[in-house]
Motif scaffolding. Sequence first.
Motif, PDB file in Angstrom:
ATOM      1  N   SER B  68       0.858  -1.447  -0.025  1.00 47.25           N
ATOM      2  CA  SER B  68      -0.064   0.124  -0.051  1.00 47.25           C
ATOM      3  C   SER B  68       0.541   1.248  -0.033  1.00 47.25           C
ATOM      4  N   THR B  73      -1.387   4.084  -1.574  1.00 45.12           N
ATOM      5  CA  THR B  73      -2.852   3.885  -1.067  1.00 45.12           C
ATOM      6  C   THR B  73      -2.958   3.629   0.476  1.00 45.12           C
ATOM      7  N   GLU B  75      -3.578   5.658   2.578  1.00 45.68           N
ATOM      8  CA  GLU B  75      -4.720   6.808   2.995  1.00 45.68           C
ATOM      9  C   GLU B  75      -6.120   6.204   2.588  1.00 45.68           C
ATOM     10  N   LEU B  76      -6.021   5.588   1.562  1.00 47.06           N
ATOM     11  CA  LEU B  76      -7.329   4.674   1.328  1.00 47.06           C
ATOM     12  C   LEU B  76      -7.856   3.850   2.376  1.00 47.06           C
ATOM     13  N   TYR B  77      -7.032   3.048   2.913  1.00 49.17           N
ATOM     14  CA  TYR B  77      -7.062   2.230   3.879  1.00 49.17           C
ATOM     15  C   TYR B  77      -7.592   2.917   5.187  1.00 49.17           C
ATOM     16  N   GLU B  78      -7.414   4.212   5.461  1.00 45.42           N
ATOM     17  CA  GLU B  78      -7.990   4.727   6.404  1.00 45.42           C
ATOM     18  C   GLU B  78      -9.462   4.811   6.493  1.00 45.42           C
ATOM     19  N   GLY B  79     -10.048   4.599   5.679  1.00 43.83           N
ATOM     20  CA  GLY B  79     -11.408   4.640   5.299  1.00 43.83           C
ATOM     21  C   GLY B  79     -12.188   3.089   5.413  1.00 43.83           C
ATOM     22  N   THR B  80     -11.465   2.185   5.587  1.00 41.06           N
ATOM     23  CA  THR B  80     -11.815   0.876   5.820  1.00 41.06           C
ATOM     24  C   THR B  80     -11.839   0.635   7.562  1.00 41.06           C
ATOM     25  N   VAL B  81     -12.573  -0.466   7.614  1.00 42.17           N
ATOM     26  CA  VAL B  81     -12.976  -0.716   9.281  1.00 42.17           C
ATOM     27  C   VAL B  81     -11.823  -1.150   9.970  1.00 42.17           C
ATOM     28  N   THR B  83      -8.156  -1.423  11.607  1.00 45.69           N
ATOM     29  CA  THR B  83      -7.020  -0.595  12.244  1.00 45.69           C
ATOM     30  C   THR B  83      -5.636  -0.798  11.559  1.00 45.69           C
TER      31      THR B  83
END
Lengths: 230, 599
Positions: B68, B73, B75-81, B83
């Motif tokens: 990532s 990407t 920052e995109l993972y920050e939108g997932t549930v 941590t």
Amino acid sequence: MAAELVRPTVRVIRWVPLLVACGLAFIQVFVQTRDVCPRSDPCLGQEARVLALRIAAILIALGAAFVLDDPTEETTGHFPAPRWLRRAVRVGLVAPVVALTWALLIPLALRSSVATDPFPTGALTLELSTLVIAALALSAASARFVPEGMGGVAAGPILLGLVAAAHYLPQRLAVFLLDPQTPRWNAAHDVWKVLLLIAIAALAFVSRDPWRRSLLRLRREAAQPARRDT
Amino acid sequence: MALARAEGRRLLRHPIVLASIPFCVGTFLLLTWNQAPVLSRDDILTGLALCPLSGAVFLAAHLGATRSFRHGTDELYEGTVTTPAQRTAGHLLSVLWTIGPSVLLVVAGLLYLVALRAVGRPDPVELLTGPSLVVLGGVLGVALARWWRAALAGPVGVVALAAIEIFLVWQTSAGRPENDPNPVRWLAPWVPIAISGDPPRELVVRPSGWHLVFIISLALLFGGIALLRAGVRAHAVAATAGALALILVAGSAQVRAPTAAQRRSLADFLVHPEKHQVCQIRASVRYCAYRGYAGWIDRWAAAVTPVTSRVPAPARPKDVEIIQTLVVYGSDVGEADLQGSPAASQFGYNPTEDDLGSAITPGNQWGRGKYEGRDELAMDLIVAAQVVGLPRRPQDVRLTAAEARRILAGYEPSERADAAKQIHAGGAWDYCTSVGQARAVLALWLAAQATSRTESTFRGVLARDPYGIQVVRSGSDVNVRNGQDFTFGGPMQGELATLQYELQTFNFPVQWSKTEATYALQLLNQPTARVSEALARNWALLTRPSTTTDELVQVMGLRPLPSYDEQLREAGVSPVHAKSVIRNLTDPANADPSLVPCR
């Protein structure tokens, strides 16, 4: 044109991997060639120093593999400076750093040596040159398969794989020898010379400018639609 | 778990991991191809064989955990549930997916060895070392990725791990005796059975259980370090601290040098071998092997029986013994532990003073393929010498007064008095020559015909160093006017005489000459049954010490060998030149004064 490229190239080269690799090489050579035994009865022979410098050469090559990484290569294709020239400038800028590091590593490795036999500095420098240029060629060749043209990511593992594979060669074909007195030492370094030539040729081949076609090919391509028209 | 499952599958399908498997297989085959398998030794090699996979999993796990970052990407993972800590845990758990293939490789390696008639029992703990190293490699890759995301880190990490392994295992023991390597080597990921030499598993102390705990706790520690990157959480700190405590316990337990009691207990294998060996009598030959190697009695008997079975029944000797010994060099047994036992001769041996007995003593190694042929021929040469009445020990070579005087004449006057204490009429001597004796031809043929491997080894030895003066018509070292060069390897067949050392037998005194070996080769080219019958008919004559090789040539109808002069003349060398070549190469005036005939 090359002189004008120098300053901007210095700014865009990825220096950190190379400098980190060189720094690690100093630590590794220092630790591996530290002889705790008295000078009258040393524990480390030339083999240990050859091994330490060879590992350092691999580290430097791994660091150098990132030097050709250029995510803008596609977008700068129309610039007047051809790709081979841009890459040559990068290699030319990195070469003194590699040479200086190597020149300091050798006395570091030999600091506690009491051996009277001459140390194979030339042969190990040949190995370093081959490994570095092979890493550059691998990096340049794999750039097209790696996102954003960062070939260094792939070049490291491939180089390690090749080095590992070379250790499986039978004794009569071995290229990674430890004892400089072994009868095959010179023959093995003749192989290294051939490998260096192959690496240089490979680097030159993969550094051809894909946006500049030969006049002959352009004429042939221009002639083809005309033939279809008739 | 879902992330772990997805990443685990990607890890197994990663090109670097797939490409490392042939390296694992190649490493294992290279390490075991020329030795009869011993599972108690080869189980340790499975760990080394899995090191390429461990390095590959390290690289692939690092690339996976930094994917990532490289693709921008994160920052995109920050939108997932999930941590960041959970994602790290997912990557760490994904490494467990490599256990299956690594265990499969270990099992395949073991089955391969079992199919080759392996002896000994593998240690399950040693077998688990390889898969645990693969897991450790993966965890290290993830931990490195969390603290150093640069693409350079993976390859540099692999080189650093290799350098640490080499440093801890080999360089920390530099300058120490072979039988006392630095216990610090146990901090390396994989530890060989010995730093030098090839001792058996029975003579080394390996804290393999503690080492496995050490490797697992290292994996836990670096897993905790990877989790700490996402923030200091209580469970991550507890896991890291727990792993650290375990490392300290396991690390300190495994880096202890073997105690004196442990060394004595190991030495008991050599001081009282009878307590640890099983013996069998086959075709009037007594075989004794250590319990773990009992399967090798079949291999030894398969080599020896074809020799003794060719001897007429009344002449078969009853005193041939094959008694296994173990190689001390590189083990944890010191010279002091072996005082008074024949095995102490492995540290130093005086052939004229020490009587090591007449048993043949194969060690803890036995060759495979062409190497088995060498070991078989070594054993059969000694057995065959015994059955034809050639000396077996230096104590059987009794010097005459004239021989003792001739040998002493070669000493400096100041050393002569000391030497005379050992070199005297009736005294033992460490080697003797069988030149010109018919029974030597007989012994060489008996040994060479035993199996197809001994025959091929014998032919190979003679082809490398043949009888007579060889005329070389071209080559870089041609130094005579007519383009001919000459090579002469001496009258004695040195390779046959040194084969005994492969069996840990140092007290077989017979030196073989190329003349007798070449006549044995002529016999080998004839039908075995016919030769055997003719030898049986003339056994008493041909085994008599006074019967010459020339008599055997006549009795057996062999083709007499050309003299050196005849050889050169046949090759077109002028008589004058031939004489000078013979004088220069064979140096007949400078014959070895210490060479005495076998009696």
